[in-house]
Design a protein around this motif. Structure first.
Motif, PDB file in Angstrom:
ATOM      1  N   CYS A 152       7.151 -10.174  11.090  1.00 26.65           N
ATOM      2  CA  CYS A 152       6.282  -9.114  11.853  1.00 26.65           C
ATOM      3  C   CYS A 152       7.506  -7.871  11.771  1.00 26.65           C
ATOM      4  N   ASP A 153       8.669  -8.283  11.771  1.00 27.21           N
ATOM      5  CA  ASP A 153       9.802  -7.084  11.563  1.00 27.21           C
ATOM      6  C   ASP A 153       9.668  -6.643  10.306  1.00 27.21           C
ATOM      7  N   HIS A 154       9.178  -7.191   9.195  1.00 24.91           N
ATOM      8  CA  HIS A 154       8.974  -6.538   8.081  1.00 24.91           C
ATOM      9  C   HIS A 154       7.692  -5.821   7.894  1.00 24.91           C
ATOM     10  N   ILE A 155       6.896  -6.137   8.396  1.00 25.82           N
ATOM     11  CA  ILE A 155       5.619  -5.496   8.626  1.00 25.82           C
ATOM     12  C   ILE A 155       5.779  -4.100   9.317  1.00 25.82           C
ATOM     13  N   ASP A 156       6.708  -4.097  10.348  1.00 28.90           N
ATOM     14  CA  ASP A 156       7.021  -2.731  11.078  1.00 28.90           C
ATOM     15  C   ASP A 156       7.981  -2.065  10.098  1.00 28.90           C
ATOM     16  N   ASP A 157       9.002  -2.519   9.476  1.00 25.98           N
ATOM     17  CA  ASP A 157       9.643  -2.070   8.496  1.00 25.98           C
ATOM     18  C   ASP A 157      10.044  -2.771   7.334  1.00 25.98           C
ATOM     19  N   ALA A 158       9.630  -2.372   5.922  1.00 24.49           N
ATOM     20  CA  ALA A 158       9.895  -2.859   5.077  1.00 24.49           C
ATOM     21  C   ALA A 158      11.251  -3.058   4.543  1.00 24.49           C
ATOM     22  N   ILE A 174       2.108 -10.727   1.737  1.00 27.62           N
ATOM     23  CA  ILE A 174       2.705 -10.286   3.183  1.00 27.62           C
ATOM     24  C   ILE A 174       1.950  -9.076   3.478  1.00 27.62           C
ATOM     25  N   PRO A 175       1.445  -9.011   4.614  1.00 27.36           N
ATOM     26  CA  PRO A 175       0.411  -8.142   5.036  1.00 27.36           C
ATOM     27  C   PRO A 175       1.126  -6.673   5.400  1.00 27.36           C
ATOM     28  N   SER A 176       0.492  -5.631   5.241  1.00 22.46           N
ATOM     29  CA  SER A 176       1.242  -4.294   5.697  1.00 22.46           C
ATOM     30  C   SER A 176       0.900  -3.847   7.173  1.00 22.46           C
ATOM     31  N   THR A 177      -0.103  -4.624   7.700  1.00 17.72           N
ATOM     32  CA  THR A 177      -0.559  -4.171   9.001  1.00 17.72           C
ATOM     33  C   THR A 177      -0.566  -5.406  10.041  1.00 17.72           C
ATOM     34  N   HIS A 178      -0.299  -5.375  11.325  1.00 20.42           N
ATOM     35  CA  HIS A 178      -0.415  -6.668  12.061  1.00 20.42           C
ATOM     36  C   HIS A 178      -1.849  -7.153  12.639  1.00 20.42           C
TER      37      HIS A 178
END
Length: 529
Positions: free
Chosen positions: A400-406, A428-432
């Motif tokens: 989730c942290d990676h989705i928020d900031d790559a 790895i998705p780009s949005t939650h």
């Protein structure tokens, strides 16, 4: 739509940012434009499609060799403030002359409209109509109709939907715009839609040969594929009751069938999809997908397909079947758990659900990893395996942290020894897909565990079923049809009396004791002691 492509050829950031807009976005842009310069509704479809020659130059006048040249020229024009020229350049793109990918050409057209709306160019109304006409010419009927609706030309939208055999959409538009028509006009338009629909059905069923009638579902499924209605296409092709294809069993169709299955997986992984998190919605779809792939496998060995292509297709189908089957039994257990009122009667279901969630981690190349690790953490927590839950939830928080900031790296240290778990993750998705509140609850639980417990960041033996223990040196003989867990010669296994599929004995007895049927073939079964 083509951001990666544009970046690869050096387009500036302002252009690549604009390419993320889709057809629906222009309703907003046109709404802003309408405040300053209302677009007059044109009631004649032909008048809307006429373009002033000074507005849109032809591809021959532009003399570009590829979509790469077009994007570069538009980029240069935009940088020098010549926005009208940039629009003309982008609208000169043609399929397949400038690109064999429709998406690249459509993206160029859409970006031209974005420039028009962003810079309030007076050519916006005529350019929207031009793009709609071009979309019709390459069979992108649904996108074209959306642009006509943005111009408040419901009649052109209805005609476009009919041209693409999208009769249900045509009916919806006709109903939605009934207030803009008198009763007689509305009745005549609905009548025209039904007449076209009847003619379409007749044309598909009047063939003199059986093959023509058999191929109509395949032709229609190709149309649905273009419209990104993948699950509807599968429904059209597969007879759920008999488990057979409704179209010809041709080797030439196999790539299309496999592409269709892959796109269903893509659809499942979207952040606005419920097919990975809503068991009630997902169960019938997973069952349908399993039936569809099994129907392909039923005749695939009979084909004269050359090796190794045939073997590759067969292996892909087998893995698809295993995945959709495991998802279906997992969702079935999930639905049953939600219906249970007494905790004692659901202990076996929780145990099975826990095993299924762990087994699904081996499909993290195909399914979004945030859902897989959230499910695994939740299942472990429910059955009291809190240390395992901590590891899975902690990894979920990392994702989730990676989705928020790559720039936030994902820690894979806990899973590097898992042979069947792909690390680093490929999907790895780009949005939650989960809401803020749910994600924060998991994060708080992880932090609480860190503060109050002595954490040993090592998965328990049970969760090493895909890892380097004694079984790693053995040959996997099958997968359990209840839990998806690999079965080895040292395991105590049983077979369904009907379909002869293998299962772990304890898991089989738990499942059959509750559901009374085999999870694979659905025949009535009893526990085996």
């Amino acid at each position: 739509m083509c951001v990666q492509y544009l970046l690869s050829i050096g387009a500036d950031a302002s252009i690549t940012d604009c390419f993320s807009c889709n057809a629906h976005s222009y309703a907003v842009f046109c709404g802003v434009w309408n405040d300053a310069c209302p677009i007059q509704t044109v009631h004649q479809h032909q008048q809307q499609q006429q373009q002033p020659q000074s507005t849109v130059l032809s591809s021959s006048e532009m003399k570009f060799d590829s979509i790469r040249d077009i994007v570069r020229e538009a980029d240069a024009c935009k940088q020098h403030g010549n926005y009208e020229r940039a629009v003309q350049v982008l609208l000169s793109a043609r399929y397949p002359q400038h690109s064999e990918l429709r998406s690249e050409v459509i993206s160029a057209w859409e970006h031209a409209l974005h420039i028009c709306s962003e810079k309030a160019l007076h050519s916006l109304p005529s350019n929207i109509a031009f793009v709609a006409k071009q979309l019709v010419s390459i069979d992108e009927f649904e996108k074209a109709a959306q642009f006509y609706l943005e111009m408040n030309d419901h009649r052109a939208a209805v005609d476009t939907f009919i041209a693409g055999n999208l009769f249900e959409q045509a009916r919806r538009v006709c109903t939605a715009y009934a207030h803009a028509m008198d009763d007689n006009e509305h009745a005549l338009l609905m009548q025209a839609i039904e007449q076209k629909y009847e003619a379409f059905l007749s044309s598909n069923n009047d063939g003199n040969t059986t093959s023509k009638a058999d191929d109509s579902p395949l032709q229609h499924s190709h149309q649905l594929f273009k419209q990104e209605r993948y699950i509807e296409a599968v429904t059209l092709l597969c007879d759920d009751k008999n488990g057979v294809l409704k179209t010809s069993e041709s080797v030439e169709n196999i790539p299309f069938y496999l592409d269709l299955v892959s796109m269903v997986l893509h659809e499942m992984n979207r952040s606005d999809s419920q097919l990975l998190i809503d068991a009630n919605a997902a169960l019938p779809v997973m069952t349908k997908m399993k039936t569809f792939v099994l129907s392909i496998l039923s005749w695939l060995p009979k084909t004269a397909q050359p090796q190794p292509e045939a073997e590759q297709h067969r292996n892909m189908c087998l893995r698809f079947v295993d995945l959709f089957h495991l998802l279906s039994v997992k969702h079935k257990c999930s639905v049953a758990l939600k219906q249970q009122k007494h905790v004692s009667s659901s202990d076996a279901l929780h145990t099975l659900y826990h095993k299924q969630c762990i087994a699904l981690l081996s499909y993290n190349d195909w399914l979004r990893c945030d859902v897989l690790f959230e499910n695994a953490g939740h299942a472990c927590k429910t059955v009291g395996k809190h240390l395992d839950a901590f590891i899975y939830f902690n990894h979920f928080v990392d994702i989730c942290d990676h989705i928020d900031d790559a720039d936030n790296d994902i820690d894979y240290a806990d899973f590097v020894k898992c042979r069947y778990l792909s690390v680093p993750h490929k999907h790895i998705p780009s949005t939650h897909i989960y809401g803020d509140k749910h994600r924060e609850q998991i994060r708080d639980w992880v932090l609480e565990m860190l503060a109050t417990s002595e954490i040993n960041p090592t998965l328990s033996d049970h969760h090493q079923l895909h890892c380097g223990n004694d079984q790693a040196r053995q040959q996997c003989i099958a997968k359990c049809i209840v839990t998806g867990r690999p079965l080895y010669a040292s395991d105590t296994t049983v077979q369904c009396r009907a379909c002869k599929r293998n299962a772990d004995k304890v898991s089989w007895n738990m499942y059959v004791d509750y559901f009374k049927i085999c999870p694979w073939c659905q025949h009535a079964q009893a526990p085996i002691y």
